[in-house]
Design a protein around this motif. Sequence first.
Motif, PDB file in Angstrom:
ATOM      1  N   GLY A   9       0.815  -1.215   0.000  1.00 14.21           N
ATOM      2  CA  GLY A   9       0.000   0.000   0.000  1.00 14.21           C
ATOM      3  C   GLY A   9       0.847   1.263   0.000  1.00 14.21           C
ATOM      4  N   ASP A  10       1.924   1.258   0.784  1.00 15.63           N
ATOM      5  CA  ASP A  10       2.819   2.419   0.823  1.00 15.63           C
ATOM      6  C   ASP A  10       3.447   2.673  -0.542  1.00 15.63           C
ATOM      7  OD1 ASP A  10       2.316   2.762   3.534  1.00 15.63           O
ATOM      8  OD2 ASP A  10       4.184   1.806   4.179  1.00 15.63           O
ATOM      9  N   VAL A  11       3.871   1.615  -1.215  1.00 16.09           N
ATOM     10  CA  VAL A  11       4.500   1.763  -2.534  1.00 16.09           C
ATOM     11  C   VAL A  11       3.471   2.251  -3.555  1.00 16.09           C
ATOM     12  CG1 VAL A  11       5.613   0.514  -4.427  1.00 16.09           C
ATOM     13  CG2 VAL A  11       6.338   0.112  -2.067  1.00 16.09           C
ATOM     14  N   LEU A  12       2.261   1.702  -3.515  1.00 17.50           N
ATOM     15  CA  LEU A  12       1.212   2.164  -4.440  1.00 17.50           C
ATOM     16  C   LEU A  12       0.913   3.648  -4.227  1.00 17.50           C
ATOM     17  CD1 LEU A  12      -1.280  -0.842  -4.382  1.00 17.50           C
ATOM     18  CD2 LEU A  12       0.021  -0.010  -6.357  1.00 17.50           C
ATOM     19  N   ARG A  13       0.812   4.063  -2.961  1.00 15.37           N
ATOM     20  CA  ARG A  13       0.526   5.468  -2.666  1.00 15.37           C
ATOM     21  C   ARG A  13       1.643   6.376  -3.190  1.00 15.37           C
ATOM     22  NH1 ARG A  13       0.574   5.380   2.466  1.00 15.37           N
ATOM     23  NH2 ARG A  13      -1.582   4.756   2.703  1.00 15.37           N
ATOM     24  N   ARG A  14       2.902   5.970  -2.960  1.00  6.77           N
ATOM     25  CA  ARG A  14       4.025   6.780  -3.459  1.00  6.77           C
ATOM     26  C   ARG A  14       4.008   6.879  -4.979  1.00  6.77           C
ATOM     27  NH1 ARG A  14       7.069   4.261   0.481  1.00  6.77           N
ATOM     28  NH2 ARG A  14       8.011   2.881  -1.051  1.00  6.77           N
ATOM     29  N   GLN A  15       3.714   5.776  -5.652  1.00  4.67           N
ATOM     30  CA  GLN A  15       3.645   5.791  -7.119  1.00  4.67           C
ATOM     31  C   GLN A  15       2.573   6.786  -7.577  1.00  4.67           C
ATOM     32  OE1 GLN A  15       5.353   4.417  -9.570  1.00  4.67           O
ATOM     33  NE2 GLN A  15       6.650   3.005  -8.449  1.00  4.67           N
ATOM     34  N   ARG A  16       1.417   6.735  -6.940  1.00  8.07           N
ATOM     35  CA  ARG A  16       0.312   7.632  -7.305  1.00  8.07           C
ATOM     36  C   ARG A  16       0.688   9.091  -7.029  1.00  8.07           C
ATOM     37  NH1 ARG A  16      -3.286  10.004  -4.309  1.00  8.07           N
ATOM     38  NH2 ARG A  16      -3.031   8.667  -2.486  1.00  8.07           N
ATOM     39  N   GLN A  17       1.286   9.338  -5.869  1.00 10.44           N
ATOM     40  CA  GLN A  17       1.630  10.704  -5.501  1.00 10.44           C
ATOM     41  C   GLN A  17       2.754  11.259  -6.368  1.00 10.44           C
ATOM     42  OE1 GLN A  17       2.316  10.165  -1.284  1.00 10.44           O
ATOM     43  NE2 GLN A  17       0.204  10.742  -0.795  1.00 10.44           N
ATOM     44  N   ARG A  18       3.701  10.419  -6.795  1.00 10.42           N
ATOM     45  CA  ARG A  18       4.755  10.865  -7.701  1.00 10.42           C
ATOM     46  C   ARG A  18       4.162  11.410  -8.997  1.00 10.42           C
ATOM     47  NH1 ARG A  18       7.948   5.479  -7.094  1.00 10.42           N
ATOM     48  NH2 ARG A  18       8.951   5.844  -5.110  1.00 10.42           N
ATOM     49  N   GLN A  19       3.055  10.837  -9.399  1.00  7.98           N
ATOM     50  CA  GLN A  19       2.392  11.270 -10.635  1.00  7.98           C
ATOM     51  C   GLN A  19       1.446  12.442 -10.401  1.00  7.98           C
ATOM     52  OE1 GLN A  19       0.484   7.892 -12.497  1.00  7.98           O
ATOM     53  NE2 GLN A  19       2.314   6.617 -12.274  1.00  7.98           N
ATOM     54  N   GLY A  20       1.288  12.851  -9.150  1.00  5.10           N
ATOM     55  CA  GLY A  20       0.407  13.969  -8.826  1.00  5.10           C
ATOM     56  C   GLY A  20      -1.052  13.636  -9.067  1.00  5.10           C
ATOM     57  N   ARG A  21      -1.414  12.366  -8.913  1.00  5.89           N
ATOM     58  CA  ARG A  21      -2.782  11.937  -9.184  1.00  5.89           C
ATOM     59  C   ARG A  21      -3.534  11.705  -7.888  1.00  5.89           C
ATOM     60  NH1 ARG A  21      -2.606   7.305 -13.459  1.00  5.89           N
ATOM     61  NH2 ARG A  21      -4.841   7.712 -13.441  1.00  5.89           N
ATOM     62  N   THR A  22      -4.844  11.852  -7.956  1.00  6.58           N
ATOM     63  CA  THR A  22      -5.697  11.650  -6.791  1.00  6.58           C
ATOM     64  C   THR A  22      -6.179  10.207  -6.737  1.00  6.58           C
ATOM     65  OG1 THR A  22      -7.738  12.196  -7.960  1.00  6.58           O
ATOM     66  CG2 THR A  22      -6.522  14.041  -6.943  1.00  6.58           C
ATOM     67  N   LEU A  23      -6.645   9.814  -5.562  1.00  5.37           N
ATOM     68  CA  LEU A  23      -7.263   8.500  -5.412  1.00  5.37           C
ATOM     69  C   LEU A  23      -8.429   8.352  -6.382  1.00  5.37           C
ATOM     70  CD1 LEU A  23      -7.407   7.882  -1.564  1.00  5.37           C
ATOM     71  CD2 LEU A  23      -6.445   6.331  -3.245  1.00  5.37           C
ATOM     72  N   ARG A  24      -9.210   9.406  -6.523  1.00  5.99           N
ATOM     73  CA  ARG A  24     -10.383   9.367  -7.399  1.00  5.99           C
ATOM     74  C   ARG A  24      -9.988   9.082  -8.844  1.00  5.99           C
ATOM     75  NH1 ARG A  24     -15.135  10.655  -6.096  1.00  5.99           N
ATOM     76  NH2 ARG A  24     -14.534  12.012  -4.394  1.00  5.99           N
ATOM     77  N   GLU A  25      -8.928   9.741  -9.320  1.00  8.66           N
ATOM     78  CA  GLU A  25      -8.477   9.527 -10.701  1.00  8.66           C
ATOM     79  C   GLU A  25      -8.031   8.081 -10.925  1.00  8.66           C
ATOM     80  OE1 GLU A  25      -6.640  13.959 -11.694  1.00  8.66           O
ATOM     81  OE2 GLU A  25      -5.363  12.433 -10.765  1.00  8.66           O
ATOM     82  N   VAL A  26      -7.227   7.574 -10.005  1.00  8.32           N
ATOM     83  CA  VAL A  26      -6.698   6.219 -10.164  1.00  8.32           C
ATOM     84  C   VAL A  26      -7.805   5.188  -9.993  1.00  8.32           C
ATOM     85  CG1 VAL A  26      -5.065   4.520  -9.268  1.00  8.32           C
ATOM     86  CG2 VAL A  26      -4.368   6.907  -9.509  1.00  8.32           C
ATOM     87  N   SER A  27      -8.690   5.385  -9.020  1.00  5.40           N
ATOM     88  CA  SER A  27      -9.767   4.417  -8.811  1.00  5.40           C
ATOM     89  C   SER A  27     -10.687   4.359 -10.022  1.00  5.40           C
ATOM     90  CB  SER A  27     -10.571   4.735  -7.543  1.00  5.40           C
ATOM     91  OG  SER A  27     -11.318   5.920  -7.693  1.00  5.40           O
ATOM     92  N   SER A  28     -10.947   5.501 -10.625  1.00  2.94           N
ATOM     93  CA  SER A  28     -11.783   5.536 -11.829  1.00  2.94           C
ATOM     94  C   SER A  28     -11.106   4.811 -12.987  1.00  2.94           C
ATOM     95  CB  SER A  28     -12.073   6.990 -12.205  1.00  2.94           C
ATOM     96  OG  SER A  28     -12.789   7.050 -13.419  1.00  2.94           O
ATOM     97  N   SER A  29      -9.829   5.091 -13.189  1.00  6.24           N
ATOM     98  CA  SER A  29      -9.080   4.460 -14.273  1.00  6.24           C
ATOM     99  C   SER A  29      -8.929   2.954 -14.068  1.00  6.24           C
ATOM    100  CB  SER A  29      -7.705   5.118 -14.393  1.00  6.24           C
ATOM    101  OG  SER A  29      -6.970   4.559 -15.437  1.00  6.24           O
TER     102      SER A  29
END
Length: 127
Positions: free
Chosen positions: A9-29
């Motif tokens: 979970g920590d690695v997934l969160r860092r990957q998402r945050q590095r891209q400047g993306r929100t949970l909503r964007e990634v969950s939708s995609s």
Amino acid sequence: MILLRRLLGDVLRRQRQRQGRTLREVSSSARVSLGYLSEVERGQKEASSELLSAICDALDVRMSELMREVSDELSLAELAASAAANEPLSAPVRPMLNSVSVTSVAGVPTERVTIKAPAEAVDVVAA
């Protein structure tokens, strides 16, 4: 105890945050509920391989890269746990990292440890 789901979970969160993306964007995609993705990132839910694949696709990250980073985190956590318990390691820990400084593992503060690699050499320096 080191929980793999928390490290993942920590690695997934860092990957998402590095891209400047929100949970909503990634969950939708990824076509997964925002709440469930949030629980996966917080290490509260175990992600299936199908879900991990969908999240990796949404983040445009290879699953092998994700797992390599999780493996490196696990190696560091094991090293820190052994150092904290003053136990010798049963096998050499060889994370595939360039350089990492660790000041906490799974939210627990530790002495600062710097690990430099490739696999041929690991220098551990307590600061």
